[in-house]
Write an enzyme that holds these catalytic residues in place. Structure first.
Site, PDB file in Angstrom:
ATOM      1  N   SER A 117       0.825  -1.208   0.000  1.00  0.00           N
ATOM      2  CA  SER A 117       0.000   0.000   0.000  1.00  0.00           C
ATOM      3  C   SER A 117       0.861   1.260   0.000  1.00  0.00           C
ATOM      4  CB  SER A 117      -0.856   0.039   1.264  1.00  0.00           C
ATOM      5  OG  SER A 117      -1.643  -1.106   1.359  1.00  0.00           O
ATOM      6  N   HIS A 138      -1.225  -2.792  -7.049  1.00  0.00           N
ATOM      7  CA  HIS A 138      -1.960  -2.507  -5.812  1.00  0.00           C
ATOM      8  C   HIS A 138      -3.462  -2.657  -6.031  1.00  0.00           C
ATOM      9  CE1 HIS A 138      -3.289   0.685  -2.694  1.00  0.00           C
ATOM     10  NE2 HIS A 138      -3.142  -0.477  -2.098  1.00  0.00           N
ATOM     11  N   GLU A 150      -3.770   0.066  -8.914  1.00  0.00           N
ATOM     12  CA  GLU A 150      -2.675   1.003  -9.200  1.00  0.00           C
ATOM     13  C   GLU A 150      -1.475   0.165  -9.650  1.00  0.00           C
ATOM     14  OE1 GLU A 150      -3.084   4.865  -6.318  1.00  0.00           O
ATOM     15  OE2 GLU A 150      -2.505   3.015  -5.328  1.00  0.00           O
ATOM     16  N   ASN A 188      -3.798   5.822  -1.333  1.00  0.00           N
ATOM     17  CA  ASN A 188      -3.600   5.886   0.114  1.00  0.00           C
ATOM     18  C   ASN A 188      -3.082   7.236   0.583  1.00  0.00           C
ATOM     19  OD1 ASN A 188      -4.634   3.409   0.958  1.00  0.00           O
ATOM     20  ND2 ASN A 188      -2.855   2.379   0.085  1.00  0.00           N
TER      21      ASN A 188
HETATM   22  P1  NAI Z   1      -3.333  -9.577   6.307  1.00  0.00           P
HETATM   23  O1  NAI Z   1      -2.756  -9.326   7.656  1.00  0.00           O
HETATM   24  O2  NAI Z   1      -4.777  -9.868   6.176  1.00  0.00           O
HETATM   25  O3  NAI Z   1      -2.556 -10.800   5.602  1.00  0.00           O
HETATM   26  C1  NAI Z   1      -1.163 -10.884   5.509  1.00  0.00           C
HETATM   27  C2  NAI Z   1      -0.781 -12.341   5.355  1.00  0.00           C
HETATM   28  O4  NAI Z   1       0.639 -12.425   5.113  1.00  0.00           O
HETATM   29  C3  NAI Z   1      -1.062 -13.177   6.613  1.00  0.00           C
HETATM   30  O5  NAI Z   1      -1.841 -14.310   6.264  1.00  0.00           O
HETATM   31  C4  NAI Z   1       0.333 -13.572   7.096  1.00  0.00           C
HETATM   32  O6  NAI Z   1       0.384 -14.848   7.706  1.00  0.00           O
HETATM   33  C5  NAI Z   1       1.117 -13.553   5.791  1.00  0.00           C
HETATM   34  N1  NAI Z   1       2.559 -13.412   5.971  1.00  0.00           N
HETATM   35  C6  NAI Z   1       3.229 -12.630   6.837  1.00  0.00           C
HETATM   36  N2  NAI Z   1       4.567 -12.778   6.675  1.00  0.00           N
HETATM   37  C7  NAI Z   1       4.726 -13.682   5.669  1.00  0.00           C
HETATM   38  C8  NAI Z   1       5.860 -14.259   5.037  1.00  0.00           C
HETATM   39  N3  NAI Z   1       7.100 -13.930   5.390  1.00  0.00           N
HETATM   40  N4  NAI Z   1       5.660 -15.158   4.056  1.00  0.00           N
HETATM   41  C9  NAI Z   1       4.418 -15.515   3.672  1.00  0.00           C
HETATM   42  N5  NAI Z   1       3.302 -14.983   4.233  1.00  0.00           N
HETATM   43  C10 NAI Z   1       3.455 -14.096   5.220  1.00  0.00           C
HETATM   44  O7  NAI Z   1      -2.889  -8.337   5.422  1.00  0.00           O
HETATM   45  P2  NAI Z   1      -3.598  -7.727   4.107  1.00  0.00           P
HETATM   46  O8  NAI Z   1      -4.612  -6.744   4.534  1.00  0.00           O
HETATM   47  O9  NAI Z   1      -3.976  -8.846   3.202  1.00  0.00           O
HETATM   48  O10 NAI Z   1      -2.391  -6.896   3.485  1.00  0.00           O
HETATM   49  C11 NAI Z   1      -1.401  -7.528   2.698  1.00  0.00           C
HETATM   50  C12 NAI Z   1      -0.708  -6.485   1.840  1.00  0.00           C
HETATM   51  O11 NAI Z   1      -1.685  -5.867   1.000  1.00  0.00           O
HETATM   52  C13 NAI Z   1      -0.059  -5.351   2.628  1.00  0.00           C
HETATM   53  O12 NAI Z   1       1.106  -4.942   1.967  1.00  0.00           O
HETATM   54  C14 NAI Z   1      -1.126  -4.260   2.597  1.00  0.00           C
HETATM   55  O13 NAI Z   1      -0.578  -2.982   2.748  1.00  0.00           O
HETATM   56  C15 NAI Z   1      -1.684  -4.467   1.198  1.00  0.00           C
HETATM   57  N6  NAI Z   1      -3.043  -3.964   0.970  1.00  0.00           N
HETATM   58  C16 NAI Z   1      -4.019  -4.114   1.921  1.00  0.00           C
HETATM   59  C17 NAI Z   1      -5.299  -3.633   1.671  1.00  0.00           C
HETATM   60  C18 NAI Z   1      -6.390  -3.813   2.672  1.00  0.00           C
HETATM   61  O14 NAI Z   1      -7.470  -3.209   2.490  1.00  0.00           O
HETATM   62  N7  NAI Z   1      -6.211  -4.605   3.718  1.00  0.00           N
HETATM   63  C19 NAI Z   1      -5.639  -2.962   0.402  1.00  0.00           C
HETATM   64  C20 NAI Z   1      -4.556  -2.937  -0.559  1.00  0.00           C
HETATM   65  C21 NAI Z   1      -3.303  -3.394  -0.263  1.00  0.00           C
END
Ligand code: NAI
Length: 283
Positions: A117, A138, A150, A188
């Protein structure tokens, strides 16, 4: 080169949504997370998501799409992917380490994209030996519903990488918008100060969470208010993005609200933990 197998790294809020959309559009998906339990939990969310797509009249064969998703318990298990999308926690060290490992296991022509993000694509690219093949892709939450992506070009991203990534986004039914590699990109950088200001208004007792959100819904015609949206995004993700904006752009206007920080410290991360600004637990 045609893309038939996509690796999705991280099976959380965003990763499971990206995997769902890719499988529904006929791509094979290698889904990786830190444990098999998390991958299985994501599969169940994907099943429910595919069923919702089918109920809404989208042409999707739920079992066929689910069958395209394979659990990849080790990073090495994605070595034959044609394209990689990373969607792990918003932490530059974790992502940098992952890009180094992906660079070592993936074939040299493969593009490594990040769903970050706010973290610099140029910095992630520098962790690899293929900086021309690293790009930001993104997606928006919920991925199956939101059409925007994006596409973020790092300093060394090549024209060919940009073209292939745009084509992939379109194949997934998304509308790509090209953005320069700056903290928070476009969405963002606009959205997080809005959410942060809503947190300050709540902390200062200006209005209740419900009334703050009602103002945005009825006054600005937003489908949901900023606090409900923060709960959907994840309060930890919101805080991480604000910290990047604050640190990288150096302006006080991006200073994360102390109330947001407290909620994250309490483990109140929004919908994914059942509590954020609102409660999502069964009564
Ligand atoms: P989340 O916390 O729901 O999921 C993240 C996942 O990554 C978890 O299942 C975790 O176990 C896994 N993880 C952590 N370290 C890891 C590793 N070393 N290897 C493999 N898996 C690993 O987070 P979310 O919300 O899905 O965010 C993920 C990415 O997407 C972030 O960079 C966030 O900024 C971005 N993002 C999030 C949005 C949102 O609305 N939540 C929207 C757009 C982008």
């Amino acid at each position: 080169m045609s893309i038939t197998t996509l690796a999705v790294i991280g099976a959380g809020t965003m990763g499971h949504g990206i995997a769902q959309v890719a499988a529904a559009h006929g791509l094979n998906v290698l889904l990786h997370d830190v444990s098999l339990d998390l991958i299985h939990a994501a599969r169940e969310r994907i099943r429910r998501g595919l069923e919702r797509m089918a109920e809404k009249g989208k042409v999707v064969n739920v079992e066929l799409a689910l069958g395209r998703i394979t659990a990849a318990t080790q990073v090495e298990d994605v070595s034959l992917a044609d394209f990689v999308i990373e969607a792990v926690v918003e932490n530059a060290e974790v992502k940098g380490d992952l890009f180094r490992r992906l660079d070592a296991v993936c074939r040299p022509h493969v593009i490594l994209a990040s769903n970050t993000s706010s973290i610099s694509i140029t910095r992630l690219a520098a962790a690899t030996q293929r900086p021309d093949k690293v790009i930001g892709l993104h997606f928006f939450n919920p991925v199956p519903v939101m059409s925007l992506v994006e596409v973020i070009r790092g300093m060394q991203t090549s024209d060919a990488t940009l073209r292939t990534t745009i084509t992939l986004a379109e194949t997934l039914g998304k509308t790509p918008v090209e953005v320069k590699d700056t903290p928070g990109f476009i969405a963002n950088r606009m959205l997080l100060p809005f959410i942060n200001e809503a947190c300050y208004a709540l902390m200062e007792g200006v209005a209740s969470a419900e009334n703050i959100d009602k103002v945005a819904q009825l006054g600005f015609n937003h489908p949901m208010g900023p606090l409900a949206l923060a709960d959907l995004i994840g309060l930890d993700v919101c805080l991480a993005i604000l910290e990047v904006l604050h640190r990288e752009l150096g302006e006080d206007k991006y200073r994360p609200c102390p109330l947001l920080r407290k909620y994250v410290e309490a483990g109140w991360l929004g919908r994914k933990t059942g509590k954020g600004f609102y409660s999502y637990r069964e009564q």
